[in-house]
Design an enzyme around this catalytic site. Structure first.
Site, PDB file in Angstrom:
ATOM      1  N   ASN A 234       0.842  -1.205   0.000  1.00  0.00           N
ATOM      2  CA  ASN A 234       0.000   0.000   0.000  1.00  0.00           C
ATOM      3  C   ASN A 234       0.868   1.242   0.000  1.00  0.00           C
ATOM      4  OD1 ASN A 234      -0.487   1.968   2.474  1.00  0.00           O
ATOM      5  ND2 ASN A 234       0.151  -0.010   3.345  1.00  0.00           N
ATOM      6  N   ARG A 235       0.368   2.252  -0.660  1.00  0.00           N
ATOM      7  CA  ARG A 235       0.954   3.593  -0.581  1.00  0.00           C
ATOM      8  C   ARG A 235      -0.190   4.601  -0.410  1.00  0.00           C
ATOM      9  NH1 ARG A 235       2.602   1.999  -5.996  1.00  0.00           N
ATOM     10  NH2 ARG A 235       1.176   2.831  -7.580  1.00  0.00           N
TER      11      ARG A 235
ATOM     12  N   PHE B 264      -1.948   8.173   4.298  1.00  0.00           N
ATOM     13  CA  PHE B 264      -2.741   8.787   5.379  1.00  0.00           C
ATOM     14  C   PHE B 264      -4.017   9.454   4.843  1.00  0.00           C
ATOM     15  CE2 PHE B 264       1.040   9.675   8.535  1.00  0.00           C
ATOM     16  CZ  PHE B 264       1.124   8.320   8.776  1.00  0.00           C
TER      17      PHE B 264
ATOM     18  N   SER C 239       5.258   5.250   8.777  1.00  0.00           N
ATOM     19  CA  SER C 239       4.675   4.980   7.469  1.00  0.00           C
ATOM     20  C   SER C 239       5.675   5.381   6.391  1.00  0.00           C
ATOM     21  CB  SER C 239       3.383   5.780   7.278  1.00  0.00           C
ATOM     22  OG  SER C 239       2.972   5.715   5.921  1.00  0.00           O
TER      23      SER C 239
ATOM     24  N   ASN D 157       4.849   6.060   3.387  1.00  0.00           N
ATOM     25  CA  ASN D 157       4.081   6.648   2.293  1.00  0.00           C
ATOM     26  C   ASN D 157       3.851   8.155   2.421  1.00  0.00           C
ATOM     27  OD1 ASN D 157       3.757   4.081   1.070  1.00  0.00           O
ATOM     28  ND2 ASN D 157       2.218   3.599   2.628  1.00  0.00           N
ATOM     29  N   THR D 158       4.450   8.770   3.430  1.00  0.00           N
ATOM     30  CA  THR D 158       4.478  10.227   3.558  1.00  0.00           C
ATOM     31  C   THR D 158       5.940  10.638   3.485  1.00  0.00           C
ATOM     32  OG1 THR D 158       2.477  10.300   4.927  1.00  0.00           O
ATOM     33  CG2 THR D 158       3.955  12.197   5.044  1.00  0.00           C
TER      34      THR D 158
ATOM     35  N   LYS E 109       4.986   3.860  17.154  1.00  0.00           N
ATOM     36  CA  LYS E 109       5.043   2.815  16.126  1.00  0.00           C
ATOM     37  C   LYS E 109       6.264   3.025  15.247  1.00  0.00           C
ATOM     38  CE  LYS E 109       2.160   0.202  12.923  1.00  0.00           C
ATOM     39  NZ  LYS E 109       0.787  -0.011  12.438  1.00  0.00           N
TER      40      LYS E 109
ATOM     41  N   ASN F 221       5.794  -1.370  11.597  1.00  0.00           N
ATOM     42  CA  ASN F 221       4.990  -0.959  10.455  1.00  0.00           C
ATOM     43  C   ASN F 221       5.377  -1.798   9.232  1.00  0.00           C
ATOM     44  OD1 ASN F 221       3.310   0.710   8.771  1.00  0.00           O
ATOM     45  ND2 ASN F 221       3.690   2.419  10.146  1.00  0.00           N
TER      46      ASN F 221
END
Length: 343
Positions: free
Chosen positions: A108-109, A112, A171, A173-174, A205, A234
């Protein structure tokens, strides 16, 4: 054969994000009922919170806190909503979610994508009476000029209605978010969060993609700033051998291929902490044996998400009951006695 094995081919015929959205809508139609009963041997206390079982749902499934009651009724001892950011945001362009069916994995990307903390607040407040523990995972907006300020704002906004808060700085993805795990940035962030703390447990996390010495440094910072638990871990940006379809998509990899990396990271954090701070094991857990392995490696609690995509909504109950059986066989009276007992 369970019902989900019949439904899964229909769900997998849809693109993953559409299937996920329909799953949330279907859960909303479930009549409310209390969570199932589990043996007292599974009850455990972490960070002053009483968990009916150690089996939780990781953040990412219910980003906007729409169905915590239904998820608890599926047998999760705790559910983590979010990630929620101070302001709503759309996330990254689609497609941004990919199933790797042969690998029992997901990339996944998402970035948020969420409705924002203010919109979620009222919904979460309505669920504050529920049995079970509801945590809220908070993050920073992608376009934020001051990400530390975003986390402080999140703590101040969400703490009144959360059982615990998770500071998500892992994450992939940011852009730049994982930089907050670096030494000076992490101390600055955790000091600011500590100052904003509103008497609710704070979890941190972390990513599994760490360098030598990182677990020791992160554990030291977490303890110094009175963080209550560390969630390990994560998704990963690494790519173990995968079947070709979607393998080269950018984003975080979760599911079965993450299992060995996440377990190794957990063991390193356990060695670094010596049991001084509770750990929550996440990544590639799909059955009771794998949950048991994390607990013995030092996890006081475990979380899952991707495995539910492949195994169905009954997975939490199956793992919890499997753990209860394992405790009996191994001669433990409570799950907390098994934490960190591997040799």
């Amino acid at each position: 054969m369970n019902l989900y094995s019949l439904i899964r081919p229909l769900a997998f015929a849809l693109d993953p994000e559409t299937a996920h959205r329909l799953t949330i809508q279907a859960l909303k139609l479930m009549p409310p009922h209390g969570p199932p009963h589990f043996p007292a041997s599974l009850k455990t206390t972490v960070a002053g919170l009483d968990f009916p079982t150690p089996v939780g749902l990781a953040a990412g499934f219910d980003k906007n806190a729409e169905v915590p009651e239904q998820l608890l009724s599926l047998g999760f001892g705790f559910v983590e909503m979010g990630t929620l950011t101070p302001r709503p945001q759309q996330g990254n362009p689609k497609p941004r979610l990919f199933r790797l069916k042969r690998d029992r994995a997901v990339i996944n990307r998402m970035g948020f994508n969420n409705c924002g903390q203010a919109a979620a607040f009222e919904r979460i407040e309505r669920f504050s009476h529920l049995p079970g523990v509801i945590g809220i995972n908070i993050g920073a907006n992608k376009d934020s000029a001051d990400r530390v300020a975003d986390y402080v704002a999140g703590v101040q906004a969400i703490a009144p209605i959360a059982d615990y808060l998770t500071i998500n700085i892992s994450s992939p993805n940011t852009p730049g978010l994982r930089g907050l795990q670096e030494e000076g940035a992490l101390d600055e962030l955790l000091a600011a969060v500590q100052d904003a703390h509103r008497d609710k447990p704070i979890f941190l996390k972390v990513a599994p993609d760490l360098n030598e010495g990182d677990p020791e440094r992160i554990v030291r910072a977490a303890i110094d700033h009175k963080i209550d638990a560390i969630i390990v871990s994560n998704t990963t940006v690494s790519r173990p051998p995968l079947t070709p379809r979607h393998a080269n998509e950018a984003g975080g990899l979760s599911g079965e291929p993450l299992k060995a990396l996440a377990l190794d990271a957990l063991r390193k954090f356990r060695a670094a902490s010596g049991g001084e701070i509770p750990l929550i094991g996440v990544g590639g857990i799909a059955n009771a044996d794998e949950a048991w392995e994390r607990i013995r490696a030092g996890a006081s609690l475990i979380q899952l998400y991707t495995a539910m995509v492949y195994e169905g909504p009954g997975i939490a109950k199956r793992i919890a009951r499997g753990l209860a059986d394992r405790l009996k066989r191994e001669g433990f009276s409570n799950i907390s006695e098994a934490v960190g007992t591997e040799r």
